[in-house]
Motif scaffolding. Structure first.
Motif, PDB file in Angstrom:
ATOM      1  N   GLU A 148       0.818  -1.228   0.000  1.00 25.91           N
ATOM      2  CA  GLU A 148       0.000   0.000   0.000  1.00 25.91           C
ATOM      3  C   GLU A 148       0.849   1.274   0.000  1.00 25.91           C
ATOM      4  O   GLU A 148       0.511   2.240  -0.675  1.00 25.91           O
ATOM      5  CB  GLU A 148      -0.929   0.011   1.222  1.00 25.91           C
ATOM      6  CG  GLU A 148      -2.353  -0.259   0.853  1.00 25.91           C
ATOM      7  CD  GLU A 148      -3.313  -0.105   2.018  1.00 25.91           C
ATOM      8  OE1 GLU A 148      -2.886  -0.025   3.188  1.00 25.91           O
ATOM      9  OE2 GLU A 148      -4.524  -0.079   1.736  1.00 25.91           O
ATOM     10  N   ASP A 149       1.971   1.257   0.728  1.00 24.62           N
ATOM     11  CA  ASP A 149       2.781   2.477   0.813  1.00 24.62           C
ATOM     12  C   ASP A 149       3.565   2.772  -0.470  1.00 24.62           C
ATOM     13  O   ASP A 149       4.163   3.829  -0.586  1.00 24.62           O
ATOM     14  CB  ASP A 149       3.712   2.431   2.039  1.00 24.62           C
ATOM     15  CG  ASP A 149       4.722   1.299   1.980  1.00 24.62           C
ATOM     16  OD1 ASP A 149       4.556   0.372   1.161  1.00 24.62           O
ATOM     17  OD2 ASP A 149       5.687   1.336   2.770  1.00 24.62           O
ATOM     18  N   GLU A 150       3.572   1.832  -1.433  1.00 23.91           N
ATOM     19  CA  GLU A 150       4.259   2.076  -2.710  1.00 23.91           C
ATOM     20  C   GLU A 150       3.279   2.408  -3.839  1.00 23.91           C
ATOM     21  O   GLU A 150       3.694   2.674  -4.970  1.00 23.91           O
ATOM     22  CB  GLU A 150       5.068   0.835  -3.123  1.00 23.91           C
ATOM     23  CG  GLU A 150       6.227   0.532  -2.204  1.00 23.91           C
ATOM     24  CD  GLU A 150       7.041  -0.665  -2.698  1.00 23.91           C
ATOM     25  OE1 GLU A 150       6.944  -1.015  -3.895  1.00 23.91           O
ATOM     26  OE2 GLU A 150       7.753  -1.254  -1.866  1.00 23.91           O
ATOM     27  N   TYR A 151       1.975   2.360  -3.525  1.00 25.56           N
ATOM     28  CA  TYR A 151       0.951   2.483  -4.568  1.00 25.56           C
ATOM     29  C   TYR A 151       1.103   3.750  -5.411  1.00 25.56           C
ATOM     30  O   TYR A 151       1.110   3.687  -6.643  1.00 25.56           O
ATOM     31  CB  TYR A 151      -0.436   2.430  -3.919  1.00 25.56           C
ATOM     32  CG  TYR A 151      -1.578   2.578  -4.893  1.00 25.56           C
ATOM     33  CD1 TYR A 151      -1.941   1.524  -5.735  1.00 25.56           C
ATOM     34  CD2 TYR A 151      -2.304   3.759  -4.971  1.00 25.56           C
ATOM     35  CE1 TYR A 151      -2.992   1.656  -6.628  1.00 25.56           C
ATOM     36  CE2 TYR A 151      -3.361   3.893  -5.864  1.00 25.56           C
ATOM     37  CZ  TYR A 151      -3.693   2.840  -6.680  1.00 25.56           C
ATOM     38  OH  TYR A 151      -4.730   2.976  -7.564  1.00 25.56           O
ATOM     39  N   GLU A 152       1.253   4.895  -4.771  1.00 25.98           N
ATOM     40  CA  GLU A 152       1.329   6.157  -5.526  1.00 25.98           C
ATOM     41  C   GLU A 152       2.538   6.186  -6.460  1.00 25.98           C
ATOM     42  O   GLU A 152       2.443   6.693  -7.576  1.00 25.98           O
ATOM     43  CB  GLU A 152       1.360   7.357  -4.566  1.00 25.98           C
ATOM     44  CG  GLU A 152       0.077   7.547  -3.766  1.00 25.98           C
ATOM     45  CD  GLU A 152      -1.174   7.793  -4.621  1.00 25.98           C
ATOM     46  OE1 GLU A 152      -1.046   8.408  -5.699  1.00 25.98           O
ATOM     47  OE2 GLU A 152      -2.266   7.355  -4.210  1.00 25.98           O
ATOM     48  N   ASN A 153       3.663   5.624  -6.012  1.00 26.22           N
ATOM     49  CA  ASN A 153       4.854   5.557  -6.877  1.00 26.22           C
ATOM     50  C   ASN A 153       4.588   4.699  -8.113  1.00 26.22           C
ATOM     51  O   ASN A 153       4.968   5.051  -9.225  1.00 26.22           O
ATOM     52  CB  ASN A 153       6.052   4.968  -6.123  1.00 26.22           C
ATOM     53  CG  ASN A 153       6.637   5.956  -5.135  1.00 26.22           C
ATOM     54  OD1 ASN A 153       6.304   7.137  -5.149  1.00 26.22           O
ATOM     55  ND2 ASN A 153       7.500   5.455  -4.264  1.00 26.22           N
ATOM     56  N   ILE A 155       1.695   3.876  -9.611  1.00 22.67           N
ATOM     57  CA  ILE A 155       0.736   4.382 -10.596  1.00 22.67           C
ATOM     58  C   ILE A 155       1.222   5.679 -11.264  1.00 22.67           C
ATOM     59  O   ILE A 155       0.602   6.135 -12.220  1.00 22.67           O
ATOM     60  CB  ILE A 155      -0.678   4.581  -9.996  1.00 22.67           C
ATOM     61  CG1 ILE A 155      -0.679   5.647  -8.903  1.00 22.67           C
ATOM     62  CG2 ILE A 155      -1.246   3.253  -9.502  1.00 22.67           C
ATOM     63  CD1 ILE A 155      -2.076   6.049  -8.467  1.00 22.67           C
ATOM     64  N   SER A 156       2.344   6.234 -10.777  1.00 22.29           N
ATOM     65  CA  SER A 156       2.896   7.416 -11.455  1.00 22.29           C
ATOM     66  C   SER A 156       3.825   7.014 -12.600  1.00 22.29           C
ATOM     67  O   SER A 156       4.251   7.856 -13.385  1.00 22.29           O
ATOM     68  CB  SER A 156       3.638   8.295 -10.449  1.00 22.29           C
ATOM     69  OG  SER A 156       4.807   7.642 -10.006  1.00 22.29           O
ATOM     70  N   GLU A 161      -1.318   2.274 -14.173  1.00 24.85           N
ATOM     71  CA  GLU A 161      -2.308   3.214 -13.648  1.00 24.85           C
ATOM     72  C   GLU A 161      -3.087   2.570 -12.512  1.00 24.85           C
ATOM     73  O   GLU A 161      -3.116   1.349 -12.366  1.00 24.85           O
ATOM     74  CB  GLU A 161      -3.237   3.705 -14.761  1.00 24.85           C
ATOM     75  CG  GLU A 161      -4.025   2.617 -15.449  1.00 24.85           C
ATOM     76  CD  GLU A 161      -4.719   3.152 -16.698  1.00 24.85           C
ATOM     77  OE1 GLU A 161      -4.612   4.344 -17.010  1.00 24.85           O
ATOM     78  OE2 GLU A 161      -5.393   2.340 -17.357  1.00 24.85           O
ATOM     79  N   GLY A 162      -3.717   3.421 -11.741  1.00 25.80           N
ATOM     80  CA  GLY A 162      -4.521   2.950 -10.630  1.00 25.80           C
ATOM     81  C   GLY A 162      -5.890   2.524 -11.102  1.00 25.80           C
ATOM     82  O   GLY A 162      -6.323   2.843 -12.206  1.00 25.80           O
TER      83      GLY A 162
END
Ligand SMILES: [Zn+2]
Length: 164
Positions: A148-153, A155-156, A161-162
């Protein structure tokens, strides 16, 4: 056949073009490909929610209805892959595990990628979230899970994509 007989062997390659159907599971793959949805099924009799989806409940054999599941879940069990087929060789090392999506009662075997792949990162109980390929083909490899803590990295990155 006498003792001097020896088989004559020729090495060659056979190429086969084929197609196969997902049958009753087709909706899962189409919704994954077109809408980045992860669909499970819910038994119309006992109410158990299956992921991967079952057209009929594997416990009581009653028909099951399609339900959209959350794209977050918990690792039930995992391992790190160091040997694989040619299709995944560029990805090693990577994790695989059984993920129980939030709302489902059964777990899905799927890849778990991490930018810092160590056993503690993908251990039992860790929360993960689905990341989707931008180019999807209606296959299980259209998505994977990340901590979960790597999700934003993840999908960037341009190729991913998310979901929803
Ligand atoms: Zn059932």
């Amino acid at each position: 056949m006498n003792e001097e007989f020896q088989d004559h062997q020729i090495r060659d390659i056979i190429r086969i073009n084929y197609k196969y159907t997902m049958g009753g599971q087709s909706k899962f793959f189409l919704e994954l490909m077109k809408h980045k949805k992860l669909l499970g099924t819910k038994c119309t009799k006992c109410g158990k929610t299956w992921m991967p989806p079952r057209i009929n409940c594997s416990d009581c054999y009653a028909p099951a209805d399609w339900v959209e599941l959350k794209q977050t879940g918990t690792i039930e069990v995992s391992t790190i892959v160091w040997y694989t087929t040619s299709a995944f060789i560029k990805a090693i090392p990577y994790g695989v595990g059984f993920i129980k999506l939030d709302g489902a009662e059964t777990a899905l075997l799927q890849g778990i990628f991490s930018e810092n792949l160590v056993p503690s990162k993908i251990k039992k109980g860790k929360k993960v979230k689905a990341v989707f390929n931008k180019e999807r083909e209606g296959k299980m490899t259209d998505f994977f899970f990340v901590p979960e803590d790597e999700y934003e990295n993840w999908i960037s990155k341009p190729e991913y994509e998310g979901g929803n």
